[in-house]
Design an enzyme around this catalytic site. Structure first.
Site, PDB file in Angstrom:
ATOM      1  N   GLY A 101       0.792  -1.067   0.048  1.00 61.20           N
ATOM      2  CA  GLY A 101      -0.182  -0.047  -0.121  1.00 61.20           C
ATOM      3  C   GLY A 101       0.967   1.123   0.096  1.00 61.20           C
ATOM      4  O   GLY A 101       1.827   1.275   0.702  1.00 61.20           O
ATOM      5  N   PRO A 102       0.614   2.296  -0.858  1.00 62.14           N
ATOM      6  CA  PRO A 102       1.426   3.331  -0.959  1.00 62.14           C
ATOM      7  C   PRO A 102       1.345   4.183   0.313  1.00 62.14           C
ATOM      8  O   PRO A 102       2.385   4.709   0.736  1.00 62.14           O
ATOM      9  CB  PRO A 102       0.750   4.091  -2.153  1.00 62.14           C
ATOM     10  CG  PRO A 102      -0.412   3.509  -2.422  1.00 62.14           C
ATOM     11  CD  PRO A 102      -0.444   2.131  -1.938  1.00 62.14           C
ATOM     12  N   ASP A 103       0.109   4.328   1.012  1.00 58.18           N
ATOM     13  CA  ASP A 103       0.097   4.803   2.338  1.00 58.18           C
ATOM     14  C   ASP A 103       1.344   4.365   3.267  1.00 58.18           C
ATOM     15  O   ASP A 103       1.824   4.694   4.183  1.00 58.18           O
ATOM     16  CB  ASP A 103      -1.167   5.020   2.957  1.00 58.18           C
ATOM     17  CG  ASP A 103      -1.722   3.298   3.071  1.00 58.18           C
ATOM     18  OD1 ASP A 103      -1.213   2.681   2.359  1.00 58.18           O
ATOM     19  OD2 ASP A 103      -2.655   3.283   3.870  1.00 58.18           O
ATOM     20  N   ARG A 104       1.656   2.968   3.341  1.00 59.39           N
ATOM     21  CA  ARG A 104       2.410   2.290   4.270  1.00 59.39           C
ATOM     22  C   ARG A 104       3.698   2.665   3.704  1.00 59.39           C
ATOM     23  O   ARG A 104       4.494   2.981   4.633  1.00 59.39           O
ATOM     24  CB  ARG A 104       2.179   0.889   4.322  1.00 59.39           C
ATOM     25  CG  ARG A 104       0.742   0.536   4.252  1.00 59.39           C
ATOM     26  CD  ARG A 104       0.795  -1.097   4.212  1.00 59.39           C
ATOM     27  NE  ARG A 104       0.911  -1.811   5.554  1.00 59.39           N
ATOM     28  CZ  ARG A 104       1.182  -3.103   5.582  1.00 59.39           C
ATOM     29  NH1 ARG A 104       0.714  -3.689   4.387  1.00 59.39           N
ATOM     30  NH2 ARG A 104       1.615  -3.370   6.742  1.00 59.39           N
TER      31      ARG A 104
HETATM   32  C1  LIG Z   1      -3.902  -1.905   4.361  1.00 63.66           C
HETATM   33  C2  LIG Z   1      -4.390  -0.637   3.478  1.00 63.66           C
HETATM   34  C3  LIG Z   1      -5.828  -0.779   3.232  1.00 63.66           C
HETATM   35  C4  LIG Z   1      -4.326   0.488   4.625  1.00 63.66           C
HETATM   36  O1  LIG Z   1      -4.685   1.562   4.035  1.00 63.66           O
HETATM   37  C5  LIG Z   1      -3.638  -0.329   2.207  1.00 63.66           C
HETATM   38  O2  LIG Z   1      -2.309  -0.092   2.463  1.00 63.66           O
HETATM   39  C6  LIG Z   1      -3.474  -1.330   1.131  1.00 63.66           C
HETATM   40  O3  LIG Z   1      -4.606  -1.449   0.357  1.00 63.66           O
HETATM   41  N1  LIG Z   1      -2.527  -2.067   1.055  1.00 63.66           N
HETATM   42  C7  LIG Z   1      -2.417  -3.234  -0.025  1.00 63.66           C
HETATM   43  C8  LIG Z   1      -1.736  -4.505   0.671  1.00 63.66           C
HETATM   44  C9  LIG Z   1      -0.382  -4.333   1.329  1.00 63.66           C
HETATM   45  O4  LIG Z   1      -0.016  -2.984   2.085  1.00 63.66           O
HETATM   46  O5  LIG Z   1       0.153  -5.432   1.373  1.00 63.66           O
END
Ligand SMILES: CC(C)(CO)[C@@H](O)C(=O)NCCC(=O)O
Ligand SMILES: Nc1ncnc2c1ncn2[C@@H]1O[C@H](COP(=O)(O)OP(=O)(O)OP(=O)(O)O)[C@@H](O)[C@H]1O
Ligand SMILES: [K+]
Length: 259
Positions: free
Chosen positions: A107-110
């Site tokens: 996830g780009p936020d991460r």
């Molecule tokens: C986990 C969320 C929903 C948190 O916003 C997002 O980062 C996301 O959709 N991530 C994709 C899968 C991952 O981060 O492994």
């Protein structure tokens, strides 16, 4: 000036970096049907109301909802005459690449959160984000994202109880006075509040055990302060972590001569 856009599954947040500080913070619900024109009318109205003089000449987007990106790109092209950087796309460079299983799209936020937290706190971190999902992101010694944990978000869990159980009402999360609830609402609030305290504590302890080293815990997201009331779960709470990370990624791309 740099327009930073952070699209989560529930809300999309806009903010502008004026070169020294962030000016303005505007939140709109995430909806992939929203057009570039709708975004612009909404955004320019708020900017005018706040009597801000903004000269946006660059944009960066992080979106956990892929379908939203198209219209945000159109917004940047049409109204700010710029090509946005989109975190996670190959043409957006990152200072350090994530180390995860081949083919995994983090996830780009991460990614943005981990870079923002690494810049402020150095290495060996656990970043906890209380958004639609509650996520834990592990930051290695070089600042790389090396994996983490995804749990259902607090509001999602409350919603699921209400949806799945005919006699359970929709409840807002708060810290209940007692653990043992003596009415339905108090029971739900206790389950969610103390359940998440236990979840955070348990997951953090397990990550530290697995990494075999001390790790700082940095929390972000709207509900972080609620879970910090006297429990010493977090070393820091930063509500601007995602915006900070977005600005860093933009600066890094500029330094590298990209865009
Ligand atoms: C986990 C969320 C929903 C948190 O916003 C997002 O980062 C996301 O959709 N991530 C994709 C899968 C991952 O981060 O492994
Ligand atoms: N006491 C509270 N009870 C319920 N919700 C709260 C409370 N305090 C803050 N919030 C919510 O937290 C949200 C802000 O959190 P944040 O922006 O981190 O996550 P989100 O918008 O829910 O998720 P995402 O970023 O995944 O879209 C707001 O939508 C706000 O309604
Ligand atoms: K978020």
């Amino acid at each position: 000036m740099l327009l930073c856009i952070d699209t989560g599954n529930t809300n999309t947040v806009f903010s502008v970096w004026d070169g020294e500080k962030f000016v303005g913070l505007w939140r709109i619900s995430t909806d992939h049907r929203r057009t570039a024109d709708e975004y612009f009318v909404w955004l320019s109205t708020l900017i005018t109301l706040q009597k801000l003089e903004l000269n946006i000449d660059a944009c960066i987007i992080s979106s956990t909802a892929p379908r939203v990106v198209f219209n945000l790109r159109v917004l940047c092209n049409r109204y700010f005459d710029t090509r946005p950087l989109v975190v996670g796309k190959p043409d957006c460079l990152l200072p350090v690449a994530p180390r995860v299983d081949f083919g995994t799209v983090v996830g780009p936020d991460r990614l943005v959160n981990t870079l923002g937290a690494f810049d402020r706190h150095g290495s060996d971190l656990i970043v906890v984000d209380f958004g639609t999902a509650t996520t834990f992101d592990v930051v290695d010694t070089d600042g790389a994202y090396v994996g983490g944990v995804i749990a259902p978000g607090v509001n999602l869990s409350l919603e699921a109880l209400h949806m799945g159980a005919a006699s359970l009402p929709h409840v807002d999360v708060t810290m209940p006075a007692k653990v043992i609830g003596t009415n339905t609402v108090a029971c739900i609030q206790s389950g969610i509040f103390w359940g998440y305290i236990g979840l955070v504590q348990g997951v953090v302890d397990k990550i530290r055990e697995e990494r075999e080293r001390p790790m700082k815990v940095i929390a972000t997201g709207g509900l972080a302060p609620l879970f910090d009331q006297g429990f010493d779960l977090f070393d820091a709470i930063e509500d601007d972590l995602t915006m900070h990370g977005l600005r860093l990624i933009h600066d890094y791309n500029k330094e590298m001569g990209n865009g």
